[in-house]
Design a protein around this motif. Structure first.
Motif, PDB file in Angstrom:
ATOM      1  N   ASN A   1       0.788  -1.018   0.258  1.00  0.00           N
ATOM      2  CA  ASN A   1      -0.041   0.101  -0.012  1.00  0.00           C
ATOM      3  C   ASN A   1       1.024   1.342   0.048  1.00  0.00           C
ATOM      4  O   ASN A   1       0.562   2.285  -0.768  1.00  0.00           O
ATOM      5  CB  ASN A   1      -0.933  -0.081   1.141  1.00  0.00           C
ATOM      6  CG  ASN A   1      -1.948   0.954   1.158  1.00  0.00           C
ATOM      7  OD1 ASN A   1      -2.538   1.397   0.213  1.00  0.00           O
ATOM      8  ND2 ASN A   1      -2.107   1.888   2.200  1.00  0.00           N
TER       9      ASN A   1
ATOM     10  N   ASP B   1     -10.787   8.080   5.320  1.00  0.00           N
ATOM     11  CA  ASP B   1      -9.460   8.553   5.507  1.00  0.00           C
ATOM     12  C   ASP B   1      -9.297   9.561   6.756  1.00  0.00           C
ATOM     13  O   ASP B   1      -8.467   9.736   7.509  1.00  0.00           O
ATOM     14  CB  ASP B   1      -8.987   9.605   4.204  1.00  0.00           C
ATOM     15  CG  ASP B   1      -8.636   8.993   2.992  1.00  0.00           C
ATOM     16  OD1 ASP B   1      -7.796   7.772   3.233  1.00  0.00           O
ATOM     17  OD2 ASP B   1      -9.465   8.703   1.904  1.00  0.00           O
TER      18      ASP B   1
ATOM     19  N   LEU C   1     -11.939   1.301   8.586  1.00  0.00           N
ATOM     20  CA  LEU C   1     -11.345  -0.054   7.746  1.00  0.00           C
ATOM     21  C   LEU C   1     -12.511  -0.316   6.784  1.00  0.00           C
ATOM     22  O   LEU C   1     -12.402  -0.492   5.691  1.00  0.00           O
ATOM     23  CB  LEU C   1     -10.871  -1.069   8.665  1.00  0.00           C
ATOM     24  CG  LEU C   1     -10.549  -2.485   7.839  1.00  0.00           C
ATOM     25  CD1 LEU C   1      -9.317  -2.223   7.145  1.00  0.00           C
ATOM     26  CD2 LEU C   1     -10.108  -3.698   8.705  1.00  0.00           C
TER      27      LEU C   1
ATOM     28  N   ASP D   1     -15.391   0.963   6.001  1.00  0.00           N
ATOM     29  CA  ASP D   1     -15.869   2.018   5.303  1.00  0.00           C
ATOM     30  C   ASP D   1     -14.834   2.927   4.303  1.00  0.00           C
ATOM     31  O   ASP D   1     -15.040   3.834   3.495  1.00  0.00           O
ATOM     32  CB  ASP D   1     -16.736   3.200   5.838  1.00  0.00           C
ATOM     33  CG  ASP D   1     -17.771   2.571   6.552  1.00  0.00           C
ATOM     34  OD1 ASP D   1     -18.602   1.849   5.983  1.00  0.00           O
ATOM     35  OD2 ASP D   1     -17.823   2.397   7.876  1.00  0.00           O
ATOM     36  N   GLN D   2     -13.553   2.373   4.455  1.00  0.00           N
ATOM     37  CA  GLN D   2     -12.297   3.037   4.013  1.00  0.00           C
ATOM     38  C   GLN D   2     -12.457   4.472   4.031  1.00  0.00           C
ATOM     39  O   GLN D   2     -12.215   5.156   2.857  1.00  0.00           O
ATOM     40  CB  GLN D   2     -12.299   2.700   2.368  1.00  0.00           C
ATOM     41  CG  GLN D   2     -12.481   1.338   2.151  1.00  0.00           C
ATOM     42  CD  GLN D   2     -12.559   0.705   0.749  1.00  0.00           C
ATOM     43  OE1 GLN D   2     -13.246   1.049  -0.112  1.00  0.00           O
ATOM     44  NE2 GLN D   2     -11.623  -0.184   0.169  1.00  0.00           N
TER      45      GLN D   2
END
Length: 301
Positions: free
Chosen positions: A71, A134, A129, A131-132
């Motif tokens: 990543n 930031d 995590l 719902d992704q």
């Protein structure tokens, strides 16, 4: 590796398939293929969910490290560490997001043309995590977690009603008076409700039986403005109504402690924080702090 970690984190293959947006058969086959490739069982499947074998625990730990490194490599290759660019997913409570986060994001996009923002308004707590996410704006006390939190300010939990309602029914003088008042709530009308207050340095409850129950804060404010009864809301939500005289605050001397407002994000090494995220935090924090100050209601009691 990613599917295996999704299954471990979710607790079952079916939940992992939902989070990944893939058929259960695909996830199950891929994990089975991985076990066949390694010639080792990684998961123990039971009615209670998934457990890791000894080999599975070692492999999952290594897989997390490898995927984290991958990543980071992809972020570096995409230029996220050399200039502010890429996509950000930001979440906020619905009404606060519409009133304060959206204008801030619009100004941010003007300042950083290489960044795109997906702004999600939700009144549930979004998981970074799953719902992704930031970065998220949170109102209320934060649970202990690994997230990095920057405090923006606070907002009051206030009780309000329309001048017309108060002219007819009078204003409550103590939390005990709620029993004789009409209340607009978010719970069931078939059972007693309770709101926390502070009195003599201690927390106590003011109980009531709701005459009207609604499912959104906008509806509660509309009902209170129309004279349906007392509503308990966050101060920024009725700032304009109170200043314009459409609503009046009551029981201010008994208000519960203000609720903190934070901007939170997942921790990374500060030197490796993606520039798009660093840029957003640096841009949004002072502006949201200023908006909270502007939205603060002065005590009127």
């Amino acid at each position: 590796m990613a599917m295996l970690l999704a299954a471990v984190d979710a607790g079952s293959l079916s939940k992992a398939s939902q989070r990944l947006g893939l058929p259960l058969a695909t996830v199950s086959r891929k994990v089975a293929d991985l076990e066949k490739h390694l010639r080792a069982s990684l998961l123990i499947r039971s009615a209670k969910g998934l457990d890791l074998t000894d080999a599975g625990r070692s492999y999952v730990e290594a897989a997390r490290t490898i995927l984290d490194q991958l990543n980071e490599a992809e972020r570096a290759a995409a230029g996220e560490y050399t200039e502010p660019r890429g996509e950000l997913i930001v979440t906020a409570p619905t009404m606060f997001g519409r009133l304060h986060v959206l204008p801030t994001v619009m100004a941010f996009l003007d300042a950083f043309p290489e960044i795109a923002v997906e702004l999600k308004f939700t009144d549930r707590v979004a998981h970074f995590l799953d719902d992704q996410i930031d970065v998220a704006l949170r109102i209320g006390e934060l649970p202990d977690s690994s997230l990095v939190a920057t405090r923006l300010g606070e907002c009051r939990h206030v009780l309000c009603a329309s001048p017309a309602y108060l002219a007819i029914h009078g204003a409550p003088e103590t939390p005990d008076d709620l029993r004789r008042h009409r209340v607009v709530s978010f719970g069931s009308v078939s059972s007693d409700g309770a709101w926390p207050f502070r009195q003599d340095g201690a927390t106590r409850s003011g109980t009531f039986r709701s005459r009207l129950s609604v499912t959104t804060i906008d509806a509660a404010i509309d009902a209170a403005r129309a004279g349906a009864g007392l509503a308990r809301v966050l101060s920024y939500q009725v700032n304009d109504d109170v200043r314009a005289g459409r609503l009046r605050l009551v029981l201010e001397d008994f208000e519960a402690a203000p609720r903190p407002v934070h901007l939170v994000y997942a921790p990374r090494s500060q030197s490796r924080l993606p520039l798009k995220l660093r840029a957003f935090i640096d841009f949004a924090v002072p502006r949201l702090r200023d908006r909270l100050v502007q939205a603060a209601l002065p005590a009127t009691g």
